[in-house]
Motif scaffolding. Structure first.
Motif, PDB file in Angstrom:
ATOM      1  N   PRO A 491       0.815  -1.242   0.000  1.00 48.52           N
ATOM      2  CA  PRO A 491       0.000   0.000   0.000  1.00 48.52           C
ATOM      3  C   PRO A 491       0.836   1.274   0.000  1.00 48.52           C
ATOM      4  O   PRO A 491       0.345   2.331  -0.369  1.00 48.52           O
ATOM      5  N   TYR A 492       2.110   1.172   0.429  1.00 47.26           N
ATOM      6  CA  TYR A 492       2.938   2.374   0.560  1.00 47.26           C
ATOM      7  C   TYR A 492       3.809   2.639  -0.666  1.00 47.26           C
ATOM      8  O   TYR A 492       4.574   3.592  -0.698  1.00 47.26           O
ATOM      9  N   GLN A 512      -0.165   5.088   0.299  1.00 49.19           N
ATOM     10  CA  GLN A 512      -0.829   5.421   1.571  1.00 49.19           C
ATOM     11  C   GLN A 512       0.187   6.042   2.518  1.00 49.19           C
ATOM     12  O   GLN A 512       1.373   5.715   2.439  1.00 49.19           O
TER      13      GLN A 512
END
Ligand SMILES: Nc1ncnc2c1ncn2[C@@H]1O[C@H](COP(=O)(O)OP(=O)(O)OP(=O)(O)O)[C@@H](O)[C@H]1O
Length: 525
Positions: A491-492, A512
């Motif tokens: 997600p990052y 994110q």
């Protein structure tokens, strides 16, 4: 003539310079240097000094870089060139006048042969001598323009190198890329300067010639000037008519220009002995910090339809037509089943696999962390430094970021504890973090990390994500390509590359923001 040129063009150091030149002409310095070299190894300080005005300090004094000033480049050019250019222009004018004088002297000389002429006897000798001197001065035209070219080259190189160097020495946001001068303009500075100065020299020469002719024949002097203008216009028109070069040609020109630019830059640094200034560790450090301020030197990865093979003979591709780009600051997570080619992709970026198809470019230094890191039989510190200079502050920062502080505190001699085959045993997790610390210490532009979190537990994983890998960590601003077998990092990431049977599906996304976990005692594995 050369001595005269040197005398008028050089500043207060001219006498010393002339002495050096005299010694050079007789190869005295070279002979002395050879003799010294026979006695002991030569050092940089043994090489003879350049004349004062060619030294970097002198150029720095003359050149004041200010991005806020729109005419700073023009001002720098004028400051660096006016002093040698004025005598050179005067000499150019003299050669033009000598051209006219030659014709006049020939006329006088011929009239002396006329039996009916009533010129005194010495008149002919004077005309012949004048003709000789005028011819000699005219023959120096080529040397004068060569001298002008050298001056232009020196000034252009100095400005180019300063434009490159000065922003590296600054901490503020005045970036090289933010100047009003385009990189193309900087690359062609020498060409523009020499065109501008030869135009000035032509105008000066023309004016001198016209003045002299006007004095002799009156307004008829305008005829040769007009014919020169007509010839110039005709040539310009003809070039416009046939001179439309193809795009391919112009691209080749740009390429050739850039390659020779690099060579010329290296030559200039060598020629003017500027290496010592460029080797200044402070400058190198700053260059490292400010690297992202130089957009066209920025580290990048760019693969375009690239296939790679392990086997150069069979050329069976392990990666098929991969297209992938990564810019500074981007985190690229590479995922896929085991054996799908994740490690192969990283090694391809490192240049270890052969590219069989497509195009690829990787610009910048690379730090690679392998899946099964190797630990030396040496101290923990030596394993991190790996031959590099010890920087206590950076070392402590990296140890903390890699969650090694607690481990180090438990070891008998802290970072000087010997580890490896005969040292204390370290766990798989410690080994992984130690190798990660070594990778960070290399201070590269691009970090290629093969599953760095596979051997560490959940707490440590979070710590390393936050302090090293993600945008909140030490590697923020760097290109990061990280393979992973878990979903933690996905997600990052700015891009997620999913590999399946050697084919890559690239998905861009907005990363994110990482929410740091509340601090806890780090458990080690
Ligand atoms: N050194 C090597 N020489 C020849 N082939 C290799 C080599 N390393 C890997 N391969 C082959 O390349 C293919 C992809 O392997 P790779 O190690 O890149 O996969 P991976 O996705 O990283 O797997 P894992 O998740 O298990 O590490 C495999 O078929 C493997 O056999």
């Amino acid at each position: 003539m050369h001595a005269a040129l040197m005398l008028v063009c050089l500043d207060e150091q001219s006498l010393a310079t002339l002495r050096v030149l005299g010694e050079k002409a007789l190869y005295i310095q070279e002979i002395q240097l050879i003799r010294l070299g026979l006695r002991r190894p030569l050092a940089l300080s043994d090489v003879w000094q350049l004349p004062e005005r060619f030294r970097f300090s002198a150029i720095q004094r003359e050149f004041v870089y200010n991005v806020d000033e729109p005419m700073f480049l023009l001002r720098a050019i004028v400051r660096l060139t006016w002093r040698p250019m004025i005598p050179l222009l005067a000499l150019e004018m003299l050669t033009e006048l000598s051209d006219i004088f030659q014709v006049m002297a020939s006329g006088y000389l011929f009239s002396c042969f006329d039996a009916s002429s009533d010129y005194p006897w010495y008149y002919g000798y004077c005309a012949a001598l004048g003709l000789l001197v005028a011819r000699f001065i005219c023959s120096q035209k080529v040397h004068i323009s060569r001298h002008r070219a050298v001056e232009v080259k020196r000034a252009a190189r100095a400005i180019q190198l300063e434009l490159f160097r000065l922003p590296l020495t600054r901490d503020d946001q005045r970036r090289f890329g933010h100047t009003r001068v385009s990189p193309w303009g900087i690359n062609n500075l020498e060409r523009y300067m020499s065109i501008a100065l030869s135009t000035i020299a032509t105008i000066v020469g023309f004016s001198a010639k016209f003045g002299a002719l006007y004095y002799i024949v009156g307004w008829l002097a305008a005829i040769p000037i007009m014919s020169s203008v007509v010839i110039m216009l005709a040539r310009w028109g003809f070039e416009r008519l046939v001179g439309h070069s193809s795009k391919w040609e112009s691209n080749t020109d740009v390429f050739d220009g850039n390659v020779s630019e690099v060579y010329r830059g290296i030559k200039a640094i060598k020629l003017f002995s500027w290496e010592r200034m460029y080797l200044d560790p402070k400058l190198r450090q700053q260059a490292y910090i400010n690297n992202d301020r130089l957009p066209w030197y920025a580290p990048v990865i760019h693969l375009n339809g690239s296939s790679f093979t392990w086997n150069e003979r069979s050329r069976v591709p392990v990666l098929k037509r991969v297209s992938l780009g990564a810019a500074p600051g981007e985190l690229v997570a590479v995922t896929g089943k085991t054996g799908s080619g994740k490690s192969s992709l990283l090694l391809s970026i490192c240049g270890e696999l052969e590219m069989t198809e497509g195009t690829g470019k990787v610009a910048g230094s690379i730090a690679y962390l392998e899946q099964s890191p190797w630990i030396m039989n040496d101290t923990m510190r030596a394993n991190v430094l790996f031959g590099r200079e010890y920087d206590a502050e950076l070392f402590a920062k990296i140890i903390h970021a890699c969650a090694l502080t607690n481990d180090m505190a438990r070891w008998p001699h802290a970072d000087l504890t010997v580890i490896g085959e005969r040292g204390i045993n370290i766990s798989g997790g410690q080994r992984a973090r130690l190798a990660l610390a070594r990778t960070l210490y290399s201070r590269a532009d691009i970090y290629v990390l093969d599953d760095p979190l596979s051997a560490v537990d959940a707490h440590v994983k979070r710590h390393i994500l936050e302090h090293v890998l993600l945008d909140s960590g030490m590697l923020a601003g760097k290109v990061r390509i990280i393979t992973t077998n878990s979903d933690h990092i996905l997600p990052y990431a700015h891009q997620v590359v999913t590999l399946e049977d050697g084919r890559a599906a690239v998905a861009r996304q907005t990363p994110q923001e990482y929410q740091p976990a509340p601090p806890t005692e780090l458990a080690t594995r």
